[in-house]
Write a protein that holds these residues in place. Sequence first.
Motif, PDB file in Angstrom:
ATOM      1  N   SER A  17      18.141   5.859   2.723  1.00 60.71           N
ATOM      2  CA  SER A  17      17.534   5.855   1.384  1.00 60.71           C
ATOM      3  C   SER A  17      16.296   4.958   1.411  1.00 60.71           C
ATOM      4  O   SER A  17      16.144   4.098   2.296  1.00 60.71           O
ATOM      5  N   THR A  18      15.427   5.161   0.445  1.00 58.41           N
ATOM      6  CA  THR A  18      14.233   4.306   0.375  1.00 58.41           C
ATOM      7  C   THR A  18      14.642   2.853   0.128  1.00 58.41           C
ATOM      8  O   THR A  18      13.983   1.937   0.614  1.00 58.41           O
ATOM      9  N   ILE A  58       3.955 -11.688  11.258  1.00 56.64           N
ATOM     10  CA  ILE A  58       3.762 -10.227  11.153  1.00 56.64           C
ATOM     11  C   ILE A  58       4.878  -9.493  11.903  1.00 56.64           C
ATOM     12  O   ILE A  58       5.192  -9.833  13.055  1.00 56.64           O
ATOM     13  N   ASN A  59       5.454  -8.488  11.251  1.00 62.70           N
ATOM     14  CA  ASN A  59       6.523  -7.675  11.838  1.00 62.70           C
ATOM     15  C   ASN A  59       6.354  -6.221  11.393  1.00 62.70           C
ATOM     16  O   ASN A  59       5.488  -5.921  10.563  1.00 62.70           O
ATOM     17  N   ALA A  60       7.194  -5.347  11.921  1.00 65.34           N
ATOM     18  CA  ALA A  60       7.171  -3.936  11.502  1.00 65.34           C
ATOM     19  C   ALA A  60       8.588  -3.459  11.210  1.00 65.34           C
ATOM     20  O   ALA A  60       9.569  -3.996  11.747  1.00 65.34           O
ATOM     21  N   VAL A  61       8.671  -2.453  10.364  1.00 70.67           N
ATOM     22  CA  VAL A  61       9.902  -1.672  10.210  1.00 70.67           C
ATOM     23  C   VAL A  61       9.594  -0.263  10.692  1.00 70.67           C
ATOM     24  O   VAL A  61       8.569   0.318  10.316  1.00 70.67           O
ATOM     25  N   SER A  62      10.465   0.267  11.537  1.00 68.32           N
ATOM     26  CA  SER A  62      10.330   1.652  11.999  1.00 68.32           C
ATOM     27  C   SER A  62      11.474   2.488  11.430  1.00 68.32           C
ATOM     28  O   SER A  62      12.590   2.474  11.959  1.00 68.32           O
ATOM     29  N   PRO A  63      11.201   3.221  10.346  1.00 72.07           N
ATOM     30  CA  PRO A  63      12.263   4.067   9.790  1.00 72.07           C
ATOM     31  C   PRO A  63      12.457   5.335  10.615  1.00 72.07           C
ATOM     32  O   PRO A  63      11.509   5.864  11.203  1.00 72.07           O
ATOM     33  N   THR A 102       0.854  -1.199   0.000  1.00 73.08           N
ATOM     34  CA  THR A 102       0.000   0.000   0.000  1.00 73.08           C
ATOM     35  C   THR A 102       0.889   1.249   0.000  1.00 73.08           C
ATOM     36  O   THR A 102       2.014   1.229   0.497  1.00 73.08           O
ATOM     37  N   GLY A 103       0.364   2.314  -0.587  1.00 74.17           N
ATOM     38  CA  GLY A 103       1.148   3.545  -0.701  1.00 74.17           C
ATOM     39  C   GLY A 103       2.329   3.358  -1.643  1.00 74.17           C
ATOM     40  O   GLY A 103       3.405   3.931  -1.430  1.00 74.17           O
ATOM     41  N   ALA A 104       2.119   2.580  -2.705  1.00 73.12           N
ATOM     42  CA  ALA A 104       3.240   2.189  -3.576  1.00 73.12           C
ATOM     43  C   ALA A 104       3.440   3.121  -4.762  1.00 73.12           C
ATOM     44  O   ALA A 104       4.256   2.841  -5.647  1.00 73.12           O
ATOM     45  N   GLY A 105       2.716   4.251  -4.788  1.00 68.80           N
ATOM     46  CA  GLY A 105       2.902   5.184  -5.893  1.00 68.80           C
ATOM     47  C   GLY A 105       4.039   6.161  -5.662  1.00 68.80           C
ATOM     48  O   GLY A 105       4.385   6.939  -6.559  1.00 68.80           O
ATOM     49  N   SER A 106       4.643   6.128  -4.492  1.00 69.81           N
ATOM     50  CA  SER A 106       5.708   7.105  -4.195  1.00 69.81           C
ATOM     51  C   SER A 106       6.617   6.576  -3.103  1.00 69.81           C
ATOM     52  O   SER A 106       6.321   5.559  -2.466  1.00 69.81           O
ATOM     53  N   GLY A 107       7.720   7.282  -2.904  1.00 66.51           N
ATOM     54  CA  GLY A 107       8.583   7.123  -1.737  1.00 66.51           C
ATOM     55  C   GLY A 107       8.962   5.689  -1.385  1.00 66.51           C
ATOM     56  O   GLY A 107       9.376   4.895  -2.231  1.00 66.51           O
TER      57      GLY A 107
END
Length: 253
Positions: A221-222, A183-188, A12-17
């Motif tokens: 970086s992304t 299930i996991n998370a990444v916290s940038p 999701t939110g794959a159109g940017s960044g």
Amino acid sequence: MTRFTGRTALVTGAGSGIGRAVALAFAAEGAQVVVAGRRREPLTQTVRLIEEAGGKALAVTADVTDATESRALVEAAVDRFGSLDVAVNNAGVFRGGQPVAELSSADWREQLDINVTGVFLALRAEIRQMRSQPSGGTIVNIASTFGAHTRAPGATAYAATKAAVSALTRGAALDHIHEGVRINAVSPGPVDTPMSLRPGETEADRADRVRAALPLGRVSSTSEIAAAVLYLASDDASSVVGTDLVVDSGATA
Ligand SMILES: NC(=O)c1ccc[n+]([C@@H]2O[C@H](COP(=O)([O-])OP(=O)(O)OC[C@H]3O[C@@H](n4cnc5c(N)ncnc54)[C@H](OP(=O)(O)O)[C@@H]3O)[C@@H](O)[C@H]2O)c1
């Protein structure tokens, strides 16, 4: 063979960044990728980039704050590619700058709706699909160091929503690991996208600001965030459950 050959990944939110970088990275490692967001044009561009590199992708417009659209998004992935093996709940917004006393109710609600309810609705639809599959699935939520890991003036509402994503991730991981959904998370920390620019700041200004402020001396970086997401989603992390992986240039070390 690469780590995601034959698997279907939804971002999701794959159109940017960060979301676009994650989608491109999955495709480069063999996944067919479903890219989602509210606006079609940026998604079409992500699909074009994946196809130009020889990958397969499908764009689906969906607002993750709508339960019906989140469910339809998962159905679209399964209809097109046959299963949903990986999902990354990355869609999010930052409405910052004001101290709590000056924060508008609209900004508070928008961040809660998208960052928390949006992650919950997508996560629920993804888990329901994955637990029905013999091979289960893996999910990575994108939280933030602002939240469970640190706070900053003017980012309180955002931090509250992202702390919720960290807690949602860990709780859901415990709820569903026995059903084969990991299930996991990444916290940038600060990442090289417009979201980490302060009002009126240029990329050069940001580079100057973080040179002394961040131990690494630069933002992530992304593709560095994508690398962490792919690790957690891959079989390399098969015993990693409910972790919240910080990738932040040392900011919260
Ligand atoms: N950049 C950073 O420094 C940083 C640091 C920590 C965490 N993060 C987190 O990383 C994630 C990505 O951030 P980014 O920097 O890549 O920002 P971005 O470029 O603004 O990406 C956010 C994406 O989410 C989509 N989106 C927003 N609301 C949505 C909704 N209701 N339904 C579906 N899609 C929606 C947007 O597309 P549409 O508007 O077309 O829907 C957009 O493509 C966010 O969750 C953010 O909080 C970023």
